[in-house]
Design an enzyme around this catalytic site. Structure first.
Site, short mmCIF file in Angstrom:
data_model
loop_
_atom_site.label_atom_id
_atom_site.label_comp_id
_atom_site.label_asym_id
_atom_site.label_seq_id
_atom_site.Cartn_x
_atom_site.Cartn_y
_atom_site.Cartn_z
N HIS A 86 2.42 10.12 -6.92
CA HIS A 86 1.84 8.59 -6.99
C HIS A 86 3.21 7.71 -6.66
O HIS A 86 4.10 7.68 -7.18
CB HIS A 86 1.41 8.32 -8.32
N HIS A 113 -1.88 -1.73 -5.31
CA HIS A 113 -1.08 -1.03 -6.00
C HIS A 113 -0.32 0.16 -5.50
O HIS A 113 0.90 0.15 -5.78
CB HIS A 113 -2.02 -0.30 -7.21
N GLU A 165 -0.80 12.41 14.79
CA GLU A 165 -0.44 13.24 13.75
C GLU A 165 -1.42 13.36 12.50
O GLU A 165 -1.60 14.04 11.75
CB GLU A 165 0.86 12.87 13.52
N HIS A 211 4.47 3.76 -4.36
CA HIS A 211 3.92 2.41 -4.23
C HIS A 211 4.68 1.92 -2.94
O HIS A 211 5.72 1.04 -2.69
CB HIS A 211 4.66 1.37 -5.17
N GLU A 231 0.18 7.05 -16.20
CA GLU A 231 -0.89 7.67 -15.12
C GLU A 231 -1.32 8.95 -15.43
O GLU A 231 -1.92 9.78 -14.78
CB GLU A 231 -0.61 7.29 -13.98
#
Ligand code: 13P
Ligand code: ZN
Length: 275
Positions: free
Chosen positions: A140, A211, A170, A142, A116
Site C-alpha cells: 500500500h 488516499h 505496457e 500514497h 491497515e
C-alpha cells in the site's frame, strides 16, 4: 540464521526503501506485508519470542490460520525501516481461529502492525485462494498522481482502467485484468477491507479514492512494479489533462484489441468500449 540476512527480509526492506525514494511514503504513509513460506519460518524460528500477547485483528481471516507475515508497523516511517528494521517491521503469527495475531519478532518496544492490517490480511486471504496461493505480497502506497486523478475522474473501474491503459502499451500488458476503484472510505476499517478484498478477487490493483493504492503480487518485484507502472501512467495522464483536457489522439479501443491479440492478453470487453 541472522534474520536480517535472509532473502525475504532483505527484499522486504529494499521494497520499503524503493517506495520511500519514489516519494510515496511521507511520514508513516503506506504499509507492506509478506506471507512467509514454511521454509522462511523455519529459517528464522529460533529468533521468535512468545512474550507478546494475542491481539485482535479486527476482522476474521480463517483461511490464514497458522500463517506468518512480515509486516510494517503502525505509525512507523518507511524512511526508517532500512535504518532500524527491528523497530519498524515485525513478524506476526495468526491464531487458529483467524481472528488474532501475535508479534513473534521485531516491532520492538510494544510496536503494533499497520492499522491497515484488516485490508492486508483479507487481501492475502483472497489471493491465497487464487492461483494456488502464488501471491505473497500486498503493498500500500500514497502516490501523488494516482491520488490526484481520483479528484477529477469518475470513480469507476471502467474509467480508471481504460484511461490508464491508454497512457502506454505496457499498462494493458502489466495489468490486463484492469484496476479496481474504492470510493472514499474510512482507512483502517473493516468496511474498507471487505470492499477492497472483494475487488482483489478480480484485480491485482485497487485504488482508494483520495488516499492511495493497494497492489498484490507473487513477489516484491511484481507488487512494487505494478504500483510503479500504474503511477507512471497516472503521471502521464495528469500531464496530458493539464496540457489539454481533450486528447488530440490516443491508443484507441481498436489498437487495444490488436495489442490483446498480439500479446494474448485476453483484455476484457467491458474495458474496450467506444468513447
Ligand atoms: P499505518 O502507519 O498504520 O501503517 O498507516 C499508514 C497508512 O497509510 C494508512 O492508510
Ligand atoms: Zn494509507
Amino acid at each position: 540464521m541472522d534474520i536480517l540476512k535472509t532473502d525475504f527480509i532483505r527484499d522486504f526492506i529494499k521494497t520499503t526503501d524503493d517506495g520511500y525514494k519514489q516519494g510515496w511514503h511521507e511520514r508513516n504513509g503506506g504499509n507492506l506485508s509478506y506471507r512467509m513460506k514454511e521454509s522462511d519460518v523455519e529459517a528464522v524460528r529460533e529468533h521468535f519470542t512468545g512474550d507478546r500477547p494475542w491481539m485482535d485483528i479486527g476482522t476474521r481471516v480463517p483461511d490464514l490460520a497458522g500463517e506468518y507475515f512480515v509486516i510494517t508497523g503502525t505509525g512507523k516511517y518507511f524512511r526508517n525501516v532500512v535504518l532500524h528494521p527491528e523497530a519498524n517491521i515485525g513478524i506476526i503469527e495468526i491464531n487458529a481461529a483467524g481472528d488474532k495475531y501475535k508479534v513473534r519478532w521485531g516491532l520492538k518496544d510494544g510496536g503494533r502492525p499497520t492499522s491497515e492490517l484488516p485490508t492486508h490480511l483479507m487481501n492475502h486471504e483472497v489471493k491465497k485462494k487464487a492461483a494456488n496461493g502464488a501471491h505473497r505480497v500486498i503493498y500500500h502506497c500514497h502516490p501523488a498522481n494516482i491520488i490526484a486523478l481520483t479528484f477529477v475522474l469518475p470513480l469507476s473501474d471502467k474509467v480508471f482502467t481504460r484511461e490508464l491503459w491508454e497512457m502506454m502499451p505496457e499498462c494493458p500488458v502489466v495489468f490486463p485484468e484492469g484496476i479496481g476503484v474504492v470510493e472514499w472510505m474510512v482507512p483502517g476499517s473493516r468496511e474498507i477491507a471487505v470492499v477492497s478484498s472483494d475487488l482483489m478477487k478480480k484485480y491485482n490493483a485497487v485504488i482508494w479514492a483520495h488516499h492511495g493504492l493497494f497492489c498484490s503480487g507473487e513477489d516484491f518485484d511484481t507488487a512494487f512494479g505494478l504500483a510503479h507502472t500504474i503511477e507512471k501512467a497516472a503521471e502521464i495522464l495528469v500531464k496530458v489533462l493539464s496540457i489539454r483536457p481533450d486528447k488530440l489522439q490516443t491508443i484507441t479501443s481498436e489498437n487495444l484489441r490488436e495489442l490483446s491479440k498480439a500479446f494474448r492478453l485476453d483484455l476484457p470487453e467491458e474495458f474496450l468500449y467506444d468513447k
